[in-house]
Design a protein around this motif. Sequence first.
Motif, PDB file in Angstrom:
ATOM      1  N   VAL A  44      -4.497  -2.053   1.669  1.00  0.00           N
ATOM      2  CA  VAL A  44      -5.336  -1.823   3.012  1.00  0.00           C
ATOM      3  C   VAL A  44      -4.705  -2.320   4.027  1.00  0.00           C
ATOM      4  CG1 VAL A  44      -7.907  -2.534   3.556  1.00  0.00           C
ATOM      5  CG2 VAL A  44      -7.204  -2.317   1.052  1.00  0.00           C
ATOM      6  N   ARG A  45      -5.075  -1.563   5.290  1.00  0.00           N
ATOM      7  CA  ARG A  45      -4.723  -2.171   6.726  1.00  0.00           C
ATOM      8  C   ARG A  45      -5.979  -2.590   7.150  1.00  0.00           C
ATOM      9  NH1 ARG A  45      -5.103   0.624  11.499  1.00  0.00           N
ATOM     10  NH2 ARG A  45      -4.788   2.680  10.272  1.00  0.00           N
ATOM     11  N   GLY A  82     -11.635  -1.958   6.426  1.00  0.00           N
ATOM     12  CA  GLY A  82     -10.051  -1.385   6.530  1.00  0.00           C
ATOM     13  C   GLY A  82      -9.803   0.125   6.099  1.00  0.00           C
ATOM     14  N   VAL A  83      -8.596   0.277   6.208  1.00  0.00           N
ATOM     15  CA  VAL A  83      -8.097   1.806   5.731  1.00  0.00           C
ATOM     16  C   VAL A  83      -7.025   1.643   4.704  1.00  0.00           C
ATOM     17  CG1 VAL A  83      -7.090   4.029   6.731  1.00  0.00           C
ATOM     18  CG2 VAL A  83      -8.618   2.481   8.385  1.00  0.00           C
ATOM     19  N   ILE A  84      -7.337   2.353   3.808  1.00  0.00           N
ATOM     20  CA  ILE A  84      -6.410   2.481   2.481  1.00  0.00           C
ATOM     21  C   ILE A  84      -5.204   3.213   3.081  1.00  0.00           C
ATOM     22  CG2 ILE A  84      -6.155   3.239   0.162  1.00  0.00           C
ATOM     23  CD1 ILE A  84      -8.908   2.862  -0.198  1.00  0.00           C
ATOM     24  N   GLU A  85      -4.011   2.502   2.901  1.00  0.00           N
ATOM     25  CA  GLU A  85      -2.592   3.085   3.147  1.00  0.00           C
ATOM     26  C   GLU A  85      -1.850   3.787   1.917  1.00  0.00           C
ATOM     27  OE1 GLU A  85      -0.509   1.084   5.977  1.00  0.00           O
ATOM     28  OE2 GLU A  85      -1.853   1.840   7.669  1.00  0.00           O
ATOM     29  N   ALA A  86      -2.249   3.274   0.806  1.00  0.00           N
ATOM     30  CA  ALA A  86      -1.777   3.768  -0.670  1.00  0.00           C
ATOM     31  C   ALA A  86      -2.527   3.255  -1.656  1.00  0.00           C
ATOM     32  CB  ALA A  86      -0.319   3.019  -0.521  1.00  0.00           C
ATOM     33  N   SER A  87      -2.601   3.983  -2.667  1.00  0.00           N
ATOM     34  CA  SER A  87      -3.412   3.774  -3.811  1.00  0.00           C
ATOM     35  C   SER A  87      -2.882   4.188  -5.102  1.00  0.00           C
ATOM     36  CB  SER A  87      -4.826   4.424  -3.374  1.00  0.00           C
ATOM     37  OG  SER A  87      -5.787   4.287  -4.772  1.00  0.00           O
ATOM     38  N   THR A  88      -3.227   3.499  -6.249  1.00  0.00           N
ATOM     39  CA  THR A  88      -2.822   3.900  -7.501  1.00  0.00           C
ATOM     40  C   THR A  88      -4.138   4.311  -8.177  1.00  0.00           C
ATOM     41  OG1 THR A  88      -2.557   1.423  -8.311  1.00  0.00           O
ATOM     42  CG2 THR A  88      -0.574   2.726  -7.569  1.00  0.00           C
ATOM     43  N   SER A  89      -5.397   4.156  -7.531  1.00  0.00           N
ATOM     44  CA  SER A  89      -6.693   4.497  -8.247  1.00  0.00           C
ATOM     45  C   SER A  89      -6.866   5.531  -8.123  1.00  0.00           C
ATOM     46  CB  SER A  89      -7.406   3.079  -7.626  1.00  0.00           C
ATOM     47  OG  SER A  89      -8.674   3.701  -7.773  1.00  0.00           O
ATOM     48  N   ALA A  90      -7.770   5.977  -9.089  1.00  0.00           N
ATOM     49  CA  ALA A  90      -8.142   7.529  -9.017  1.00  0.00           C
ATOM     50  C   ALA A  90      -9.353   7.591  -8.317  1.00  0.00           C
ATOM     51  CB  ALA A  90      -8.543   7.847 -10.435  1.00  0.00           C
ATOM     52  N   ASN A  91     -10.020   6.625  -7.953  1.00  0.00           N
ATOM     53  CA  ASN A  91     -11.075   6.303  -6.915  1.00  0.00           C
ATOM     54  C   ASN A  91     -11.061   6.023  -5.778  1.00  0.00           C
ATOM     55  OD1 ASN A  91     -12.843   6.765  -9.400  1.00  0.00           O
ATOM     56  ND2 ASN A  91     -12.747   4.428  -9.619  1.00  0.00           N
ATOM     57  N   GLY A 100     -16.039  -4.433   2.086  1.00  0.00           N
ATOM     58  CA  GLY A 100     -16.194  -5.211   0.817  1.00  0.00           C
ATOM     59  C   GLY A 100     -16.014  -6.660   1.221  1.00  0.00           C
ATOM     60  N   ASP A 101     -16.140  -7.474   0.149  1.00  0.00           N
ATOM     61  CA  ASP A 101     -16.026  -8.740   0.467  1.00  0.00           C
ATOM     62  C   ASP A 101     -14.846  -9.505  -0.178  1.00  0.00           C
ATOM     63  OD1 ASP A 101     -16.621  -8.739  -2.323  1.00  0.00           O
ATOM     64  OD2 ASP A 101     -18.199  -9.897  -2.488  1.00  0.00           O
ATOM     65  N   GLN A 102     -13.809  -8.613  -0.393  1.00  0.00           N
ATOM     66  CA  GLN A 102     -12.415  -9.007  -0.984  1.00  0.00           C
ATOM     67  C   GLN A 102     -11.251  -8.863   0.100  1.00  0.00           C
ATOM     68  OE1 GLN A 102     -11.953 -10.908  -3.934  1.00  0.00           O
ATOM     69  NE2 GLN A 102     -14.327 -10.956  -3.632  1.00  0.00           N
ATOM     70  N   PHE A 103     -11.664  -8.892   1.115  1.00  0.00           N
ATOM     71  CA  PHE A 103     -10.654  -8.755   2.578  1.00  0.00           C
ATOM     72  C   PHE A 103      -9.810 -10.169   2.579  1.00  0.00           C
ATOM     73  CE2 PHE A 103     -12.477  -4.806   2.967  1.00  0.00           C
ATOM     74  CZ  PHE A 103     -11.571  -3.971   3.785  1.00  0.00           C
ATOM     75  N   LYS A 104      -8.431  -9.976   2.555  1.00  0.00           N
ATOM     76  CA  LYS A 104      -7.930 -11.240   2.597  1.00  0.00           C
ATOM     77  C   LYS A 104      -7.509 -11.009   4.188  1.00  0.00           C
ATOM     78  CE  LYS A 104      -5.314 -10.819  -1.690  1.00  0.00           C
ATOM     79  NZ  LYS A 104      -3.779 -10.615  -2.265  1.00  0.00           N
ATOM     80  N   TRP A 105      -7.271 -12.222   4.815  1.00  0.00           N
ATOM     81  CA  TRP A 105      -7.315 -12.574   6.272  1.00  0.00           C
ATOM     82  C   TRP A 105      -5.674 -12.173   6.442  1.00  0.00           C
ATOM     83  CZ3 TRP A 105     -10.044 -15.756  10.134  1.00  0.00           C
ATOM     84  CH2 TRP A 105     -11.482 -15.437  10.011  1.00  0.00           C
ATOM     85  N   GLU A 106      -5.238 -10.958   6.267  1.00  0.00           N
ATOM     86  CA  GLU A 106      -4.168 -10.624   6.534  1.00  0.00           C
ATOM     87  C   GLU A 106      -4.104  -9.139   7.229  1.00  0.00           C
ATOM     88  OE1 GLU A 106      -1.081 -12.105   3.320  1.00  0.00           O
ATOM     89  OE2 GLU A 106      -2.746 -10.606   2.354  1.00  0.00           O
ATOM     90  N   SER A 107      -2.780  -8.735   8.113  1.00  0.00           N
ATOM     91  CA  SER A 107      -2.909  -7.473   8.438  1.00  0.00           C
ATOM     92  C   SER A 107      -2.905  -6.507   7.583  1.00  0.00           C
ATOM     93  CB  SER A 107      -1.832  -7.081   9.449  1.00  0.00           C
ATOM     94  OG  SER A 107      -1.392  -8.195  10.463  1.00  0.00           O
ATOM     95  N   LYS A 108      -2.130  -6.404   6.358  1.00  0.00           N
ATOM     96  CA  LYS A 108      -2.092  -5.491   5.225  1.00  0.00           C
ATOM     97  C   LYS A 108      -2.116  -6.407   4.138  1.00  0.00           C
ATOM     98  CE  LYS A 108       0.154  -1.503   7.311  1.00  0.00           C
ATOM     99  NZ  LYS A 108       1.427  -0.695   7.220  1.00  0.00           N
ATOM    100  N   PHE A 109      -2.863  -5.915   3.186  1.00  0.00           N
ATOM    101  CA  PHE A 109      -2.991  -6.643   1.879  1.00  0.00           C
ATOM    102  C   PHE A 109      -3.130  -5.710   0.773  1.00  0.00           C
ATOM    103  CE2 PHE A 109      -7.280  -6.608   3.334  1.00  0.00           C
ATOM    104  CZ  PHE A 109      -7.888  -6.069   2.081  1.00  0.00           C
ATOM    105  N   VAL A 110      -2.492  -6.090  -0.583  1.00  0.00           N
ATOM    106  CA  VAL A 110      -2.903  -5.458  -1.962  1.00  0.00           C
ATOM    107  C   VAL A 110      -3.905  -6.073  -2.727  1.00  0.00           C
ATOM    108  CG1 VAL A 110      -1.596  -4.817  -3.964  1.00  0.00           C
ATOM    109  CG2 VAL A 110      -0.586  -4.728  -1.697  1.00  0.00           C
TER     110      VAL A 110
END
Length: 350
Positions: A44-45, A82-91, A100-110
């Motif tokens: 996520v960016r 944020g915007v998803i830049e890559a995904s291995t999820s079917a959803n 959501g409530d799981q955003f890390k305070w990072e420019s990008k995170f997995v």
Amino acid sequence: MAPSNTSVTLVKHVPSGAPTLGDFKVESTNVPTKASLQDDQILVRTLYLSVDPYMRGRLTGAQDSYVEGFVPGKPLIGLGVGVIEASTSANYKEGDVVTGDQFKWESKFVSSTKGFTKIPASSGISPANYLGVLGMPSFTAYVGVVSLCKAKAGETILISAASGAVGQVAVQLAKARGLYVVGAAGSDDKVEFVKSLGADAAFNYKTCGDLSAAIKKAAPNGVDIYFDNVGGEFLDAALANMSNFGRIAGCGMISQYNATADSVYHIQNLIRIIPKRISIFGYIVSDYYAKPDYANFITEVSTMLKEGKITYKLDEVVGLENGPQGLLDLFEGKNFGKRVIKVSDAQQRL
């Protein structure tokens, strides 16, 4: 030079007193890549991060809170968009905008996909609004005003921090229901903003002098509902002005979050809840997302937004590196509206 990823981590817990910039660390880390994803993960960016009073409790290291505390040495975590830049999820797929409530305070995170929800691509609504007028602060206002206090036309409601993330929506929801609305805010320009939202009366709690007298002047017939964002001395003054069978929604007590044993305010008027038959509701908004209240809130507020019947003020701090100061300012009332950290633009690729 390889691109870097900005990250904000907690240095140490702050059990009491005011946190400082030294309690946080802004650093550059390696940018995560699609190749680093495991099964059912997303990269996520970050576009926007939410800055909220409840985060003070996450700094303390307390183990008995309703929300998990921040961990020293690891990025802060909270609400975001944020915007998803890559995904291995079917959803989820590249380009999906999520909140959501799981955003890390990072420019990008997995992250795993737990705790994320897609935002409709054609909504025409700014992503930041999903942290504000259509997000947790507004729903908090709805639960307090509508679900718990069951506001009715003709009643008088008093709202502290009425220009803030939650208070500004509480004002408008109450006014839409035909209540007499009194708002308090911490500066003259904030007071004018509260009036522009439709409040029938508003005052500057920092310059009004005697708080109880100021409330009585604004609400001479008494207060049926008090929406409490601040606690402390203001709560005490509100208790002194409550009507019989009044209701208090205990949303937050930001005036006490940095208090020490020596500076904590001791309520004097609590005894009034008995002769006045006052009901006090302390609540955590996350308890209500699975209830019908949430669907009712989305229907009502999204309709008001589309029809131009609700106003919402965002207070943007630009740059993740300025995030710690943006959070600290919140505890001193330096925000004007709902504070968010703008990390990147929707079309930008870091």
